[in-house]
Design a protein around this motif. Structure first.
Motif, PDB file in Angstrom:
ATOM      1  N   ALA A  61      -4.495   6.998  17.810  1.00 17.11           N
ATOM      2  CA  ALA A  61      -3.362   7.801  18.274  1.00 17.11           C
ATOM      3  C   ALA A  61      -3.768   9.210  18.679  1.00 17.11           C
ATOM      4  CB  ALA A  61      -2.300   7.862  17.187  1.00 17.11           C
ATOM      5  N   GLY A  62      -5.041   9.562  18.473  1.00 15.91           N
ATOM      6  CA  GLY A  62      -5.523  10.876  18.882  1.00 15.91           C
ATOM      7  C   GLY A  62      -5.271  11.977  17.879  1.00 15.91           C
ATOM      8  N   LEU A  63      -5.015  11.627  16.608  1.00 14.96           N
ATOM      9  CA  LEU A  63      -4.783  12.658  15.607  1.00 14.96           C
ATOM     10  C   LEU A  63      -6.082  13.369  15.267  1.00 14.96           C
ATOM     11  CD1 LEU A  63      -2.351  10.936  13.070  1.00 14.96           C
ATOM     12  CD2 LEU A  63      -1.815  12.244  15.136  1.00 14.96           C
ATOM     13  N   GLY A  64      -5.971  14.645  14.971  1.00 12.01           N
ATOM     14  CA  GLY A  64      -7.110  15.439  14.548  1.00 12.01           C
ATOM     15  C   GLY A  64      -6.706  16.339  13.400  1.00 12.01           C
ATOM     16  N   GLY A  65      -7.687  16.994  12.780  1.00  9.83           N
ATOM     17  CA  GLY A  65      -7.403  17.856  11.653  1.00  9.83           C
ATOM     18  C   GLY A  65      -7.466  17.091  10.344  1.00  9.83           C
ATOM     19  N   ALA A  66      -6.996  17.745   9.276  1.00  6.48           N
ATOM     20  CA  ALA A  66      -7.140  17.207   7.926  1.00  6.48           C
ATOM     21  C   ALA A  66      -5.856  16.550   7.428  1.00  6.48           C
ATOM     22  CB  ALA A  66      -7.550  18.317   6.964  1.00  6.48           C
ATOM     23  N   TYR A  67      -6.020  15.400   6.783  1.00  2.73           N
ATOM     24  CA  TYR A  67      -4.907  14.662   6.179  1.00  2.73           C
ATOM     25  C   TYR A  67      -5.327  14.214   4.785  1.00  2.73           C
ATOM     26  CZ  TYR A  67      -2.763  14.316  10.824  1.00  2.73           C
ATOM     27  OH  TYR A  67      -2.198  14.599  12.034  1.00  2.73           O
ATOM     28  N   ASP A  68      -4.398  14.307   3.841  1.00  2.00           N
ATOM     29  CA  ASP A  68      -4.655  13.818   2.489  1.00  2.00           C
ATOM     30  C   ASP A  68      -4.209  12.365   2.390  1.00  2.00           C
ATOM     31  OD1 ASP A  68      -5.544  16.301   1.877  1.00  2.00           O
ATOM     32  OD2 ASP A  68      -3.969  16.803   0.447  1.00  2.00           O
ATOM     33  N   LEU A  69      -5.137  11.480   2.037  1.00  2.00           N
ATOM     34  CA  LEU A  69      -4.837  10.057   1.938  1.00  2.00           C
ATOM     35  C   LEU A  69      -4.676   9.690   0.466  1.00  2.00           C
ATOM     36  CD1 LEU A  69      -4.676   7.698   4.133  1.00  2.00           C
ATOM     37  CD2 LEU A  69      -5.278   9.995   4.895  1.00  2.00           C
ATOM     38  N   ILE A  70      -3.433   9.711   0.015  1.00  2.00           N
ATOM     39  CA  ILE A  70      -3.077   9.360  -1.360  1.00  2.00           C
ATOM     40  C   ILE A  70      -1.718   8.685  -1.330  1.00  2.00           C
ATOM     41  CG2 ILE A  70      -4.377  11.049  -2.717  1.00  2.00           C
ATOM     42  CD1 ILE A  70      -1.966  12.945  -2.441  1.00  2.00           C
ATOM     43  N   SER A  71      -1.423   7.961  -2.371  1.00  2.47           N
ATOM     44  CA  SER A  71      -0.095   7.373  -2.505  1.00  2.47           C
ATOM     45  C   SER A  71       0.906   8.469  -2.862  1.00  2.47           C
ATOM     46  CB  SER A  71      -0.106   6.296  -3.585  1.00  2.47           C
ATOM     47  OG  SER A  71      -0.606   6.820  -4.815  1.00  2.47           O
ATOM     48  N   PRO A  72       2.181   8.260  -2.552  1.00  2.00           N
ATOM     49  CA  PRO A  72       3.191   9.262  -2.904  1.00  2.00           C
ATOM     50  C   PRO A  72       3.369   9.362  -4.408  1.00  2.00           C
ATOM     51  CG  PRO A  72       4.223   7.276  -2.038  1.00  2.00           C
ATOM     52  CD  PRO A  72       2.747   7.116  -1.831  1.00  2.00           C
ATOM     53  N   LEU A  73       3.877  10.500  -4.856  1.00  6.64           N
ATOM     54  CA  LEU A  73       4.174  10.669  -6.273  1.00  6.64           C
ATOM     55  C   LEU A  73       5.139   9.570  -6.725  1.00  6.64           C
ATOM     56  CD1 LEU A  73       4.656  14.545  -6.325  1.00  6.64           C
ATOM     57  CD2 LEU A  73       2.789  13.278  -7.400  1.00  6.64           C
ATOM     58  N   GLY A  74       4.864   8.994  -7.882  1.00  3.61           N
ATOM     59  CA  GLY A  74       5.707   7.932  -8.392  1.00  3.61           C
ATOM     60  C   GLY A  74       5.274   6.533  -7.985  1.00  3.61           C
ATOM     61  N   HIS A  75       4.251   6.430  -7.151  1.00  2.00           N
ATOM     62  CA  HIS A  75       3.813   5.108  -6.682  1.00  2.00           C
ATOM     63  C   HIS A  75       3.262   4.265  -7.825  1.00  2.00           C
ATOM     64  CE1 HIS A  75       2.360   2.193  -3.726  1.00  2.00           C
ATOM     65  NE2 HIS A  75       1.192   2.182  -4.368  1.00  2.00           N
ATOM     66  N   ALA A  76       2.586   4.904  -8.774  1.00  2.00           N
ATOM     67  CA  ALA A  76       1.989   4.173  -9.886  1.00  2.00           C
ATOM     68  C   ALA A  76       1.884   5.084 -11.095  1.00  2.00           C
ATOM     69  CB  ALA A  76       0.605   3.632  -9.511  1.00  2.00           C
ATOM     70  N   THR A  77       1.772   4.481 -12.249  1.00  2.00           N
ATOM     71  CA  THR A  77       1.545   5.195 -13.501  1.00  2.00           C
ATOM     72  C   THR A  77       0.404   4.503 -14.241  1.00  2.00           C
ATOM     73  OG1 THR A  77       3.084   3.810 -14.751  1.00  2.00           O
ATOM     74  CG2 THR A  77       3.996   5.802 -13.675  1.00  2.00           C
ATOM     75  N   MET A  78      -0.053   5.131 -15.323  1.00  2.00           N
ATOM     76  CA  MET A  78      -1.086   4.481 -16.124  1.00  2.00           C
ATOM     77  C   MET A  78      -0.567   3.163 -16.671  1.00  2.00           C
ATOM     78  SD  MET A  78      -4.242   5.258 -16.775  1.00  2.00           S
ATOM     79  CE  MET A  78      -5.289   3.864 -17.258  1.00  2.00           C
ATOM     80  N   GLY A  79       0.704   3.143 -17.051  1.00  2.00           N
ATOM     81  CA  GLY A  79       1.288   1.909 -17.558  1.00  2.00           C
ATOM     82  C   GLY A  79       1.384   0.823 -16.514  1.00  2.00           C
ATOM     83  N   SER A  80       1.842   1.178 -15.311  1.00  2.00           N
ATOM     84  CA  SER A  80       1.988   0.154 -14.275  1.00  2.00           C
ATOM     85  C   SER A  80       0.631  -0.357 -13.812  1.00  2.00           C
ATOM     86  CB  SER A  80       2.804   0.692 -13.090  1.00  2.00           C
ATOM     87  OG  SER A  80       2.096   1.674 -12.356  1.00  2.00           O
ATOM     88  N   LEU A  81      -0.394   0.480 -13.861  1.00  2.00           N
ATOM     89  CA  LEU A  81      -1.739   0.016 -13.511  1.00  2.00           C
ATOM     90  C   LEU A  81      -2.224  -1.034 -14.507  1.00  2.00           C
ATOM     91  CD1 LEU A  81      -4.340   0.333 -11.746  1.00  2.00           C
ATOM     92  CD2 LEU A  81      -5.100   2.020 -13.425  1.00  2.00           C
ATOM     93  N   LEU A  82      -2.060  -0.756 -15.793  1.00  2.00           N
ATOM     94  CA  LEU A  82      -2.502  -1.729 -16.802  1.00  2.00           C
ATOM     95  C   LEU A  82      -1.671  -3.000 -16.754  1.00  2.00           C
ATOM     96  CD1 LEU A  82      -3.300   0.549 -19.884  1.00  2.00           C
ATOM     97  CD2 LEU A  82      -4.834  -0.279 -18.093  1.00  2.00           C
ATOM     98  N   GLU A  83      -0.375  -2.867 -16.499  1.00  2.00           N
ATOM     99  CA  GLU A  83       0.471  -4.055 -16.369  1.00  2.00           C
ATOM    100  C   GLU A  83       0.052  -4.880 -15.150  1.00  2.00           C
ATOM    101  OE1 GLU A  83       4.320  -2.353 -16.209  1.00  2.00           O
ATOM    102  OE2 GLU A  83       4.382  -1.893 -18.360  1.00  2.00           O
ATOM    103  N   ALA A  84      -0.333  -4.209 -14.082  1.00  2.00           N
ATOM    104  CA  ALA A  84      -0.805  -4.923 -12.894  1.00  2.00           C
ATOM    105  C   ALA A  84      -2.105  -5.660 -13.181  1.00  2.00           C
ATOM    106  CB  ALA A  84      -0.992  -3.943 -11.736  1.00  2.00           C
TER     107      ALA A  84
END
Length: 325
Positions: A201-224
């Motif tokens: 798409a021609g994007l340039g510059g810096a982007y942070d690649l992370i999931s949004p807040l609330g996407h996972a927790t320590m508990g949901s990771l272990l349950e997964a």
């Protein structure tokens, strides 16, 4: 699209290469020859740390170069300058570690110092120097992909594989902190897909690649992990003060986990808005865990381990001692 993948045989590079192949792109993989690239690619060999290591890139034109280099910035400097006149865009997979501690890592936060001409200093400074090198050579045609914690199939650092294997072993499990502790990460395949979409798409510059807040927790990771392995979870949620008193190290002995406080906010309190607004989609943690477990099983349960990183994880003896078993 013609893609030149610098690397492309392990973890992030492999995921990007496979995503490009699924799109029908023409992919050239430049690597040292230590691991086989995905079928369907063309291969060029060279070692960027040696004199003449880029000779096989002296000719050729590409629409996009993707680079995941994590060593001395000079390697990115030399590659980017060599290719600047023969490639349309340059996507460099960097890290949110380039944000200066202790401020919460975000696109407007101050950055660590770095130089494109430096020999290897430390991970964050090396990545920042490489960012500068990419921008020096490609200007607005440079895309800086500042990834957070990366999980998923092909992981060669060992964080999620360790938790999956530990849950699969069964029995009472040292679960650090509290189950609702927020986590931010990026599935390697979501990183790959966004990176190629953004570059096209021609994007340039810096982007942070992370999931949004609330996407996972320590508990949901272990349950997964429990859902993926089919083994019932027996968590023993343990206060972080007790873990500290026992001398157990966050992040290394207990992969992914960082105690609540300044370090946790810096690592897991980022703003994903800019990437989300440009198309980033993050799959559920259950899918990341299930697919990583399936990949691990295809390897007999033993994940590859990078030679420059110690294998993470807590010994069964130290875990049992803290839990009083």
């Amino acid at each position: 699209m013609k893609l030149l993948m610098l690397g492309g045989t392990e973890f992030v590079g492999r995921a990007i290469t496979e995503d490009a192949l699924e799109r029908g792109w023409e992919v050239t993989v430049f690597h040292r020859g230590h691991h086989a690239p995905p079928p369907g690619t063309s291969a060029l060999h060279g070692d960027r740390t040696l004199p003449g290591g880029l000779d096989s890139l002296a000719e050729g034109e590409w629409d996009l170069v993707v680079d995941t280099w994590g060593g001395a910035p000079t390697a990115v400097r030399d590659s980017a300058h060599l290719l600047a006149g023969r490639a349309g865009r340059y996507a460099y997979v960097s890290t949110r570690s380039v944000y200066a501690y202790p401020a919460p890592a975000s696109p407007d936060a101050p950055l660590v110092e770095g130089s494109p001409d430096a020999d290897s200093v430390a991970y964050a400074e090396d990545k920042r120097g490489a960012e500068i090198a990419a921008v020096d050579a490609f200007g607005e045609r440079a895309l800086l992909v500042r990834a957070g914690l990366i999980l998923g199939p092909y992981e060669n650092v060992g964080r999620l594989p360790w938790w999956l294997n530990r849950v699969a072993r069964g029995g009472p499990l040292l679960a650090p902190g509290r189950p609702g502790l927020p986590l931010q990460y990026i599935d390697v395949r979501d990183l790959a897909h966004w990176t190629l979409d953004a570059a096209r798409a021609g994007l340039g510059g810096a982007y942070d690649l992370i999931s949004p807040l609330g996407h996972a927790t320590m508990g949901s990771l272990l349950e997964a992990c429990a859902a993926a392995t089919g083994v019932p979870l027996e968590p023993r949620w343990t206060d972080q003060a007790l873990i500290e008193e026992a001398g157990i190290q966050p992040w290394t002995e207990l992969p992914v986990w960082i105690p609540e406080g300044e370090a946790h906010t810096h690592m897991f309190g980022g703003d994903a808005t800019r990437a989300l607004e440009t198309g980033l989609k993050c799959r559920p943690v259950e899918e990341t865990a299930a697919d990583t477990w399936a990949w691990l099983n295809s390897l007999g349960g033993v994940a590859p381990q990078r030679s420059d990183r110690p294998a993470p994880g807590l010994s069964a003896e130290r875990e049992a001692a803290l839990l009083g078993l």
